[in-house]
Design a protein around this motif. Structure first.
Motif, mmCIF file in Angstrom:
data_model
loop_
_atom_site.group_PDB
_atom_site.id
_atom_site.type_symbol
_atom_site.label_atom_id
_atom_site.label_comp_id
_atom_site.label_asym_id
_atom_site.label_seq_id
_atom_site.Cartn_x
_atom_site.Cartn_y
_atom_site.Cartn_z
ATOM 1 N N VAL A 108 135.533 -41.534 -19.604
ATOM 2 C CA VAL A 108 134.273 -42.285 -19.616
ATOM 3 C C VAL A 108 133.970 -42.701 -18.184
ATOM 4 C CG1 VAL A 108 133.113 -44.339 -20.524
ATOM 5 C CG2 VAL A 108 134.741 -43.107 -21.942
ATOM 6 N N ALA A 109 132.697 -42.571 -17.785
ATOM 7 C CA ALA A 109 132.313 -42.930 -16.412
ATOM 8 C C ALA A 109 130.862 -43.375 -16.395
ATOM 9 C CB ALA A 109 132.508 -41.724 -15.489
ATOM 10 N N ARG A 110 130.465 -43.988 -15.302
ATOM 11 C CA ARG A 110 129.065 -44.342 -15.089
ATOM 12 C C ARG A 110 128.495 -43.345 -14.083
ATOM 13 N NH1 ARG A 110 127.519 -50.328 -15.366
ATOM 14 N NH2 ARG A 110 127.822 -49.694 -17.515
ATOM 15 N N LEU A 111 127.392 -42.723 -14.458
ATOM 16 C CA LEU A 111 126.728 -41.713 -13.631
ATOM 17 C C LEU A 111 125.503 -42.337 -12.981
ATOM 18 C CD1 LEU A 111 126.191 -38.785 -12.666
ATOM 19 C CD2 LEU A 111 125.101 -38.371 -14.882
ATOM 20 N N TYR A 112 125.464 -42.307 -11.648
ATOM 21 C CA TYR A 112 124.352 -42.886 -10.878
ATOM 22 C C TYR A 112 123.442 -41.785 -10.357
ATOM 23 C CZ TYR A 112 126.895 -47.301 -10.821
ATOM 24 O OH TYR A 112 127.531 -48.462 -11.185
ATOM 25 N N ASN A 113 122.130 -42.007 -10.507
ATOM 26 C CA ASN A 113 121.116 -41.122 -9.933
ATOM 27 C C ASN A 113 120.478 -41.867 -8.773
ATOM 28 O OD1 ASN A 113 119.008 -39.435 -9.297
ATOM 29 N ND2 ASN A 113 117.897 -39.725 -11.212
ATOM 30 N N ASP A 114 120.828 -41.492 -7.556
ATOM 31 C CA ASP A 114 120.303 -42.175 -6.370
ATOM 32 C C ASP A 114 118.991 -41.562 -5.870
ATOM 33 O OD1 ASP A 114 122.425 -43.964 -6.379
ATOM 34 O OD2 ASP A 114 123.670 -42.684 -5.110
ATOM 35 N N SER A 115 118.432 -40.617 -6.593
ATOM 36 C CA SER A 115 117.140 -40.048 -6.212
ATOM 37 C C SER A 115 116.043 -41.064 -6.487
ATOM 38 C CB SER A 115 116.868 -38.769 -7.016
ATOM 39 O OG SER A 115 115.538 -38.344 -6.838
ATOM 40 N N ALA A 116 115.096 -41.164 -5.568
ATOM 41 C CA ALA A 116 113.985 -42.106 -5.748
ATOM 42 C C ALA A 116 112.827 -41.474 -6.496
ATOM 43 C CB ALA A 116 113.514 -42.595 -4.384
ATOM 44 N N THR A 117 112.868 -40.167 -6.703
ATOM 45 C CA THR A 117 111.708 -39.463 -7.239
ATOM 46 C C THR A 117 111.931 -38.789 -8.588
ATOM 47 O OG1 THR A 117 111.540 -38.746 -4.933
ATOM 48 C CG2 THR A 117 109.825 -38.012 -6.409
ATOM 49 N N TYR A 118 113.114 -38.260 -8.823
ATOM 50 C CA TYR A 118 113.320 -37.397 -9.985
ATOM 51 C C TYR A 118 114.279 -37.997 -11.004
ATOM 52 C CZ TYR A 118 111.132 -33.958 -6.968
ATOM 53 O OH TYR A 118 110.265 -33.304 -6.144
ATOM 54 N N THR A 119 114.049 -37.629 -12.265
ATOM 55 C CA THR A 119 114.925 -38.024 -13.364
ATOM 56 C C THR A 119 115.969 -36.931 -13.567
ATOM 57 O OG1 THR A 119 113.177 -39.266 -14.459
ATOM 58 C CG2 THR A 119 115.007 -38.541 -15.836
ATOM 59 N N THR A 189 123.149 -30.220 -10.426
ATOM 60 C CA THR A 189 122.135 -31.101 -11.019
ATOM 61 C C THR A 189 120.980 -30.281 -11.574
ATOM 62 O OG1 THR A 189 120.849 -31.340 -8.983
ATOM 63 C CG2 THR A 189 122.616 -32.935 -9.341
ATOM 64 N N ARG A 190 120.288 -30.879 -12.518
ATOM 65 C CA ARG A 190 118.980 -30.397 -12.987
ATOM 66 C C ARG A 190 118.129 -31.646 -13.123
ATOM 67 N NH1 ARG A 190 117.264 -26.171 -14.923
ATOM 68 N NH2 ARG A 190 116.038 -27.213 -16.486
ATOM 69 N N ALA A 191 116.857 -31.542 -12.761
ATOM 70 C CA ALA A 191 116.011 -32.731 -12.790
ATOM 71 C C ALA A 191 114.569 -32.366 -13.102
ATOM 72 C CB ALA A 191 116.082 -33.458 -11.457
ATOM 73 N N GLN A 192 113.824 -33.381 -13.494
ATOM 74 C CA GLN A 192 112.392 -33.250 -13.722
ATOM 75 C C GLN A 192 111.697 -34.408 -13.017
ATOM 76 O OE1 GLN A 192 112.330 -33.483 -17.987
ATOM 77 N NE2 GLN A 192 112.211 -35.706 -18.025
ATOM 78 N N PRO A 193 110.412 -34.284 -12.748
ATOM 79 C CA PRO A 193 109.698 -35.402 -12.124
ATOM 80 C C PRO A 193 109.837 -36.665 -12.983
ATOM 81 C CG PRO A 193 108.358 -33.430 -12.057
ATOM 82 C CD PRO A 193 109.561 -33.105 -12.896
ATOM 83 N N ALA A 194 109.830 -37.803 -12.349
ATOM 84 C CA ALA A 194 110.074 -39.076 -13.048
ATOM 85 C C ALA A 194 109.067 -39.344 -14.142
ATOM 86 C CB ALA A 194 110.071 -40.222 -12.042
ATOM 87 N N SER A 195 107.874 -38.795 -14.060
ATOM 88 C CA SER A 195 106.875 -39.011 -15.091
ATOM 89 C C SER A 195 107.206 -38.269 -16.376
ATOM 90 C CB SER A 195 105.485 -38.574 -14.591
ATOM 91 O OG SER A 195 105.527 -37.195 -14.267
ATOM 92 N N GLY A 196 108.153 -37.328 -16.304
ATOM 93 C CA GLY A 196 108.573 -36.581 -17.476
ATOM 94 C C GLY A 196 107.808 -35.284 -17.593
ATOM 95 N N PRO A 197 108.125 -34.474 -18.567
ATOM 96 C CA PRO A 197 107.449 -33.189 -18.733
ATOM 97 C C PRO A 197 106.006 -33.389 -19.168
ATOM 98 C CG PRO A 197 108.967 -33.568 -20.546
ATOM 99 C CD PRO A 197 109.153 -34.704 -19.568
#
Length: 201
Positions: A108-119, A189-197
């Motif tokens: 078990v771990a905590r995953l951090y997303n340090d990107s300011a733009t993407y989810t 990683t895989r990501a999408q814009p923060a606004s979502g699809p």
């Protein structure tokens, strides 16, 4: 050559009834000699390749996770380039006990997303489990994997990674004799814009 001798002895047995007993005995000896020669000759021959039993083909299990990721990459090729691997990290990593005593069942771990733009939508990882006894740590398990996690920009989520290895089914669980040390590093990683699809019209 012996077949000719057998045929001659059969002809003599029918032509001369006085020597019939002798001829039949000689025929029996000749047939035994033929059988012995054939058996000895067959022992020395190598087994034909077609007659050999084919080796069992080990079937690899289908990796549906990788198949799913490949389909996502085809649908959105930029997804794996939006967040750099350096922009995600694991913290508060701990091993959870397995079913058997002294074994590890999951991490078990905590995953951090340090990107300011993407989810972050999917992450790849490299997991190493070490068994530490008297200040000497030995790697007892390692695993590469891909998992889904929806982590918005500048946020974190708790993730759970099962200790498994698809190619070693049926083997005993990983036992820890000393203290478990878990190393978990991001690998993809895989990501999408923060606004979502975008919604489908």
């Amino acid at each position: 050559m012996l077949w000719i001798v057998v045929l001659i002895l059969i002809a003599l047995a029918f032509l001369f009834p006085k020597t019939r007993a002798f001829s039949l005995s000689a025929i029996g000896v000749a047939i035994l000699a033929i059988v012995a020669i054939v058996v000895i000759a067959k022992r020395g021959e190598p087994i034909a390749p077609g007659a050999a039993v084919p080796p069992a083909v080990e079937q690899k299990p289908v990796d549906f996770e990788r198949f799913h990721i490949e389909n996502l990459d085809k649908a959105d090729p930029e997804a794996k380039n939006r967040i750099r691997v350096e922009e995600i990290r694991f913290d508060q990593i701990r091993a959870e006990a397995g079913v058997d005593r002294g074994s590890i069942g999951r991490v078990v771990a905590r995953l951090y997303n340090d990107s300011a733009t993407y989810t972050l939508t999917d992450y790849g990882y490299y997991l190493v489990v070490q068994d530490c006894l008297r200040a000497v740590c030995t790697t007892v398990f390692d695993q590469h994997g891909l998992s889904a996690a929806l982590v918005p920009p500048n946020q974190a989520r708790d993730v759970e990674i099962a200790i498994r290895d698809g190619s070693t089914r049926g083997l005993s669980p990983i036992k820890i004799l000393g203290t478990a040390k878990v190393l978990l590093t991001p690998a993809a990683t895989r990501a999408q814009p923060a606004s979502g699809p975008k919604p489908i019209d």
